[in-house]
Motif scaffolding. Structure first.
Motif, PDB file in Angstrom:
ATOM      1  N   ASP A 102     -11.088   0.075   8.391  1.00  0.00           N
ATOM      2  CA  ASP A 102      -9.809   0.526   8.968  1.00  0.00           C
ATOM      3  C   ASP A 102      -8.623   0.246   8.059  1.00  0.00           C
ATOM      4  N   CYS A 103      -8.776  -0.678   7.113  1.00  0.00           N
ATOM      5  CA  CYS A 103      -7.641  -1.004   6.230  1.00  0.00           C
ATOM      6  C   CYS A 103      -8.131  -1.818   5.039  1.00  0.00           C
ATOM      7  N   ILE A 104      -7.688  -1.415   3.849  1.00  0.00           N
ATOM      8  CA  ILE A 104      -8.069  -2.152   2.627  1.00  0.00           C
ATOM      9  C   ILE A 104      -6.818  -2.653   1.887  1.00  0.00           C
ATOM     10  N   ALA A 105      -5.761  -2.888   2.649  1.00  0.00           N
ATOM     11  CA  ALA A 105      -4.505  -3.333   2.026  1.00  0.00           C
ATOM     12  C   ALA A 105      -4.590  -4.790   1.588  1.00  0.00           C
ATOM     13  N   ALA A 126      -5.948   5.335   2.089  1.00  0.00           N
ATOM     14  CA  ALA A 126      -6.302   4.627   0.853  1.00  0.00           C
ATOM     15  C   ALA A 126      -7.802   4.605   0.591  1.00  0.00           C
ATOM     16  N   CYS A 133       0.850  -1.203   0.000  1.00  0.00           N
ATOM     17  CA  CYS A 133       0.000   0.000   0.000  1.00  0.00           C
ATOM     18  C   CYS A 133       0.884   1.252   0.000  1.00  0.00           C
ATOM     19  N   CYS A 154      -2.215   6.187   8.301  1.00  0.00           N
ATOM     20  CA  CYS A 154      -2.251   4.753   7.982  1.00  0.00           C
ATOM     21  C   CYS A 154      -2.422   3.975   9.290  1.00  0.00           C
ATOM     22  N   ASN A 155      -3.565   3.318   9.422  1.00  0.00           N
ATOM     23  CA  ASN A 155      -3.848   2.557  10.655  1.00  0.00           C
ATOM     24  C   ASN A 155      -2.909   1.381  10.859  1.00  0.00           C
ATOM     25  N   LYS A 156      -2.351   0.886   9.783  1.00  0.00           N
ATOM     26  CA  LYS A 156      -1.428  -0.244   9.915  1.00  0.00           C
ATOM     27  C   LYS A 156      -0.082   0.223  10.464  1.00  0.00           C
ATOM     28  N   CYS A 186      -7.099   5.854   7.457  1.00  0.00           N
ATOM     29  CA  CYS A 186      -6.655   5.097   6.279  1.00  0.00           C
ATOM     30  C   CYS A 186      -6.733   5.998   5.055  1.00  0.00           C
ATOM     31  N   TYR A 209       0.359   4.242   0.835  1.00  0.00           N
ATOM     32  CA  TYR A 209       0.227   5.132   2.001  1.00  0.00           C
ATOM     33  C   TYR A 209       0.903   4.532   3.235  1.00  0.00           C
ATOM     34  N   PHE A 210       1.050   3.211   3.233  1.00  0.00           N
ATOM     35  CA  PHE A 210       1.806   2.552   4.306  1.00  0.00           C
ATOM     36  C   PHE A 210       3.275   2.979   4.220  1.00  0.00           C
TER      37      PHE A 210
HETATM   38  S1  SF4 Z   1      -5.031   0.426   3.345  1.00  0.00           S
HETATM   39 FE1  SF4 Z   1      -4.139  -0.226   5.271  1.00  0.00          FE
HETATM   40  S2  SF4 Z   1      -1.949  -0.017   4.868  1.00  0.00           S
HETATM   41 FE2  SF4 Z   1      -3.005   1.270   3.357  1.00  0.00          FE
HETATM   42  S3  SF4 Z   1      -3.264   3.326   4.272  1.00  0.00           S
HETATM   43 FE3  SF4 Z   1      -5.077   2.159   4.766  1.00  0.00          FE
HETATM   44  S4  SF4 Z   1      -4.572   1.349   6.783  1.00  0.00           S
HETATM   45 FE4  SF4 Z   1      -2.642   1.881   5.857  1.00  0.00          FE
END
Ligand code: SF4
Ligand code: FAD
Length: 328
Positions: free
Chosen positions: A156-159, A140, A119, A129-131, A138, A121-122
């Motif tokens: 919260d995350c679509i990676a 993305a 990702c 970025c929640n990760k 997030c 943005y990671f």
């Molecule tokens: S998709 Fe996951 S890794 Fe990518 S910015 Fe969102 S939280 Fe972060």
């Protein structure tokens, strides 16, 4: 890059303990993912435990007729192994579709399974970025999400998980062998190694801190044609937009059994048992393949830029099943 200390233990248990004893420690294998993340300060371990001196680089036959692949076997060596090429073609092809020759010479079995998302943005520490930073949001979701997940994602995350090898191991029903810091061995079916993001996307696997992967075991070779199809932006040196690993046992157009795993679509290699059950015992035709794709895509959701992945999964699956049944 932030400064860090480094050690190179001689035993698996010493390595596991060295990581467990320091909340900011990490294992390093080939370093092809971890070092990139450290240079960008996405990851900032204060201590690195190098696993390159451990005796984990063998590929052995198992009494059950399968293979035990050491955690430190390099991706190139695994792809080239004659037993893998002959009996686990889906794995060899998946490995050879990933990265470049130079990277595969360094990348290891365990490191490949535990590589982190691509990702954008990671990797960009100026973006939420929640990760990377739990609770920050997030970027993305409303951003450029062309490479992101369509299945099993959360708000919260679509990676996605980027590994090709892991998709092949998922269709082969591999088991991941580990050693915990107290010296106990624990086996994890690969289906249970990677997690969906939920509201804790920073927790990516079911491994505890310090639990070291020592090997991956493959069961005896399954019956049927093995295919790995990877759809990507360039013919080489690109991650999968969508990939399909398939093992299909068919004759005269009739499917005896079909095992299917998908990459590029979710936070983990994706498998849909209902689609596989739907195909078993049936004659391959357009209606059947469409129904199977419907079953794989139950709950699929695009986020704008990645909407194209939904029809792409359908087409890739159709192409793989058609090729498998025609070549049988
Ligand atoms: S998709 Fe996951 S890794 Fe990518 S910015 Fe969102 S939280 Fe972060
Ligand atoms: C330009 C580029 C293109 C790429 N293209 C692809 C591609 O198309 N397909 C694909 O699948 N991959 C691709 N990759 C990713 C590459 O395959 C991974 O970087 C590699 O497999 C990681 O293995 P490594 O041994 O270098 O891991 P490392 O970077 O050393 O480690 C990765 C993670 O695994 C952990 N780890 C390592 N060993 C163990 C162990 N024994 N037990 C527990 N934890 C461990 C580390 O702590 C770290 O968190 C690409 C990489 C690059 C840089």
């Amino acid at each position: 890059m932030k400064s860090f200390t480094f050690e190179r233990p001689d035993s698996v248990v010493a390595a596991a303990k060295a990581v467990a004893d320091n909340t900011n420690a990490k294992f390093i294998a080939g370093g092809t993912n971890l070092l990139d993340l450290m240079k960008l300060e996405v990851e900032t371990p204060t201590h690195l435990v190098d696993v390159n001196r451990l005796s984990l680089a063998a590929i052995d036959d198992t009494p059950e007729g399968g293979l035990r692949i050491g955690a430190m076997v390099r991706n190139s060596d695994l792809a080239a192994d004659s037993r893998v090429r002959q009996h686990y073609g889906v794995l060899s092809r998946a490995l050879l579709s990933g990265a470049s020759g130079q990277l595969r010479n360094k990348a290891t079995t365990a490191g490949n399974l535990l590589q982190r998302t691509r990702c954008y943005y990671f990797y960009d520490t100026s973006k939420p970025c929640n990760k990377r930073e739990p609770g920050s949001g997030c970027a993305a979701l409303e951003g450029f999400n062309r490479i992101h997940a369509i299945l099993g994602a959360s708000q919260d995350c679509i990676a996605t998980h980027p590994s090709d090898m892991a998709v092949a191991m998922r269709v082969l029903d591999a088991t991941v062998e580990t050693v915990t810091p107290d010296g106990q061995t624990a086996s994890i079916p690969i289906a249970d190694l990677h997690r969906l993001p939920g509201n804790t996307p920073q927790i990516e696997t079911t491994l505890q801190h310090g639990q070291i992967i020592t090997a991956v075991t493959l069961p005896a070779p399954p019956k049927g044609v093995q295919i790995y199809r990877k759809v990507r932006d360039r013919a080489s040196y690109a991650f999968a937009l969508v990939s399909v690993a398939a093992i299909v046992d068919a004759s005269d157009g009739k499917i005896g059994s079909a095992r299917l795993a998908f990459g590029g679509v979710a936070h983990k290699p994706w498998r849909e048992p209902q689609a596989e059950a739907m195909l078993a015992g049936q004659t391959a035709n357009k209606a059947l393949l469409d129904h199977a794709a419907d079953a794989v895509l139950v709950g699929a959701k695009g986020y704008g830029e990645n909407n194209f992945k939904i029809p792409l999964v359908r087409r890739a699956l159709n192409a793989v099943l058609t090729a498998a049944t025609q070549s049988a």
